[in-house]
Write an enzyme that holds these catalytic residues in place. Structure first.
Site, PDB file in Angstrom:
ATOM      1  N   CYS A  81      26.636 -19.097 100.889  1.00  0.00           N
ATOM      2  CA  CYS A  81      26.510 -19.695  99.600  1.00  0.00           C
ATOM      3  C   CYS A  81      26.401 -18.777  98.339  1.00  0.00           C
ATOM      4  O   CYS A  81      26.284 -19.061  97.064  1.00  0.00           O
ATOM      5  CB  CYS A  81      25.028 -20.318  99.651  1.00  0.00           C
ATOM      6  SG  CYS A  81      24.480 -21.659 100.908  1.00  0.00           S
ATOM      7  N   CYS A 214      15.763 -30.883  98.205  1.00  0.00           N
ATOM      8  CA  CYS A 214      16.933 -30.237  98.951  1.00  0.00           C
ATOM      9  C   CYS A 214      18.295 -30.386  98.193  1.00  0.00           C
ATOM     10  O   CYS A 214      18.326 -31.319  97.886  1.00  0.00           O
ATOM     11  CB  CYS A 214      17.150 -30.783 100.301  1.00  0.00           C
ATOM     12  SG  CYS A 214      15.422 -30.910 100.925  1.00  0.00           S
ATOM     13  N   SER A 215      18.908 -29.342  98.138  1.00  0.00           N
ATOM     14  CA  SER A 215      20.113 -29.496  97.497  1.00  0.00           C
ATOM     15  C   SER A 215      21.218 -30.261  98.158  1.00  0.00           C
ATOM     16  O   SER A 215      21.198 -30.368  99.537  1.00  0.00           O
ATOM     17  CB  SER A 215      20.871 -28.043  97.231  1.00  0.00           C
ATOM     18  OG  SER A 215      20.868 -27.447  98.290  1.00  0.00           O
ATOM     19  N   HIS A 345      25.652 -28.637  94.807  1.00  0.00           N
ATOM     20  CA  HIS A 345      25.960 -27.226  95.417  1.00  0.00           C
ATOM     21  C   HIS A 345      27.197 -27.174  96.363  1.00  0.00           C
ATOM     22  O   HIS A 345      27.185 -26.976  97.356  1.00  0.00           O
ATOM     23  CB  HIS A 345      24.441 -26.885  96.472  1.00  0.00           C
ATOM     24  CG  HIS A 345      24.592 -25.550  97.172  1.00  0.00           C
ATOM     25  ND1 HIS A 345      25.263 -24.553  96.395  1.00  0.00           N
ATOM     26  CD2 HIS A 345      24.021 -25.019  98.369  1.00  0.00           C
ATOM     27  CE1 HIS A 345      25.184 -23.481  97.125  1.00  0.00           C
ATOM     28  NE2 HIS A 345      24.330 -23.779  98.451  1.00  0.00           N
TER      29      HIS A 345
END
Length: 397
Positions: A81, A214-215, A345
């Site tokens: 990430c 939560c992404s 994301h």
């Protein structure tokens, strides 16, 4: 030698499969926008680091070729990430090392619907690059049939709550703030506003984390043009230039594993050390920062990052977000873009999208989400396995 960002570009971040496009279409849009923002052509670019996680090797070339076939080096970057910020860091190093005067950093991701697995191995935790991290979790919390990334961060939240008295409402306040901010970002995946109660009432992913903390998985791309001081002078780009004042990447040390906690396994020690190094290199501190884009993959990680960046003492992050100190009218504005939770994301693009948001803020180009008087911005991008990148950007008065 100093380095500057003189152009940024982003696509809208979208739910996977919501648009009929390929990853190279995304890069053509974001990279083209960054070049146009800088007022330069692809023929002036000397190196191209390209970040992504889920496409095949040399996908970076396939994507960059949409911008031109000039024969320049293209580097394929994968750091989980933290991939986007890693590509940006490579661009800065090329420039500050005197190797190149103009580098284009690209990041993209075309993802599948549903929760992320445990890594590029497809979820085989025996061979996963993050097996050691999940082993820490399993030793203390067991391993459940919930998405593994949500599970390790959810367990970090449980530890923080048990140690410091952090509440579910404080965790939900992070989600409420970032969803509220994204309402003013037309390129965010979501623009819906929720109350703390609505976030608490959403479907539980791994307690105490609900879906709205939560992404999501996302498709999208982001880009930044990084240049030398002499390039700025030669091409009259001073009005566009935002200095990369300090930047640092750290990876796991024994501190990630020695405590046996998920809080440390998900990277708080890495973030703390990256911030320390970045502050030292920039000659700045958190007290100088006006606006922050940080890696809120889950609401708990925003709280952990407040502490790692020195915004508050350990255990005080829940009170900090609840106090309003991290939104408009507070001490800092954190994630004015909506953050990962609401902006989206797409892994390879996230770190570059953070930088793009900060550049727009420091140039006073952020429209309805503008942070008044912003002069110094901080970006924080983290990936399990692990890497943490902290970048300080500065705009001269």
């Amino acid at each position: 030698m100093k380095s500057y960002i003189v152009g940024v570009g982003t696509t809208k971040f979208e739910k996977p499969e919501s648009r009929d496009w390929q990853y190279w279409d995304m890069v053509r849009e974001a990279g083209g926008a960054a070049l146009a923002d800088a007022g330069i052509s692809y023929e002036q670019v000397e190196q191209v680091p390209v970040g992504y996680c889920f496409q095949a090797s040399t996908a970076g070339q396939r994507a960059a070729y949409e911008l031109g076939l000039t024969g320049v080096p293209v580097y394929n970057v994968n750091n989980n990430c933290a991939t986007g910020a890693t590509a940006l860091m490579m661009a800065r190093q090329f420039v500050e090392g005197g190797i190149s005067d103009c580098v284009l950093a690209l990041g993209f991701e075309k993802m599948a619907r549903g929760a992320l697995g445990g890594g590029s191995d497809g979820g085989d935790f025996k061979t996963s690059p993050v097996a050691r991290h999940y082993g820490i979790m399993a030793a203390s919390h067991g391993f459940e049939m919930t998405p593994p990334t949500a599970q390790i961060f959810g367990n970090a939240a449980r530890e923080h709550m048990a140690k410091y008295g952090t509440t579910e409402a404080q965790l939900a306040a992070v989600g409420a703030k970032n969803h509220r901010h994204s309402a003013h970002n037309p390129q965010a995946q979501f623009q819906d506003v929720y109350t703390v109660d609505e976030i608490l009432a959403a479907r539980t992913v791994h307690a105490p984390l609900t879906k709205l903390q939560c992404s999501p998985t996302s498709d999208g791309s982001a880009a930044a043009v990084v240049v030398s001081e002499r390039f700025v002078e030669r091409h009259g780009l001073a009005e566009k230039a935002v200095e990369i004042a300090g930047q640092a990447m750290t990876t796991d040390t024994p501190a990630s594993f020695s405590s046996g906690t998920c809080v440390d396994a998900v990277g708080q020690p890495m973030s703390r050390e990256a911030a320390r190094q970045a502050y030292e290199r920039a000659g700045l501190g958190i007290e100088d920062v006006d606006v922050v884009e940080l890696h809120d993959c889950f609401s708990i990680n925003e709280l952990l990052t407040y502490e790692a960046l020195g915004m508050c003492e350990p255990g005080e992050s829940g009170e900090l977000v609840e106090s309003g100190a991290t939104t408009y009218g507070g001490r800092w504005v954190v994630n004015p873009s909506g953050g990962l939770i609401s902006k989206g994301h797409p892994l390879g693009a996230t770190g570059l999208a953070q930088a793009a948001e900060l550049v727009r803020q420091l140039r006073a180009e952020a429209g309805a989400r503008q942070v008044e008087g912003a002069r110094v911005g901080l970006a924080h991008n983290i990936g399990l396995g692990g890497a943490a990148v902290v970048t300080l950007l500065r705009r001269q008065a």
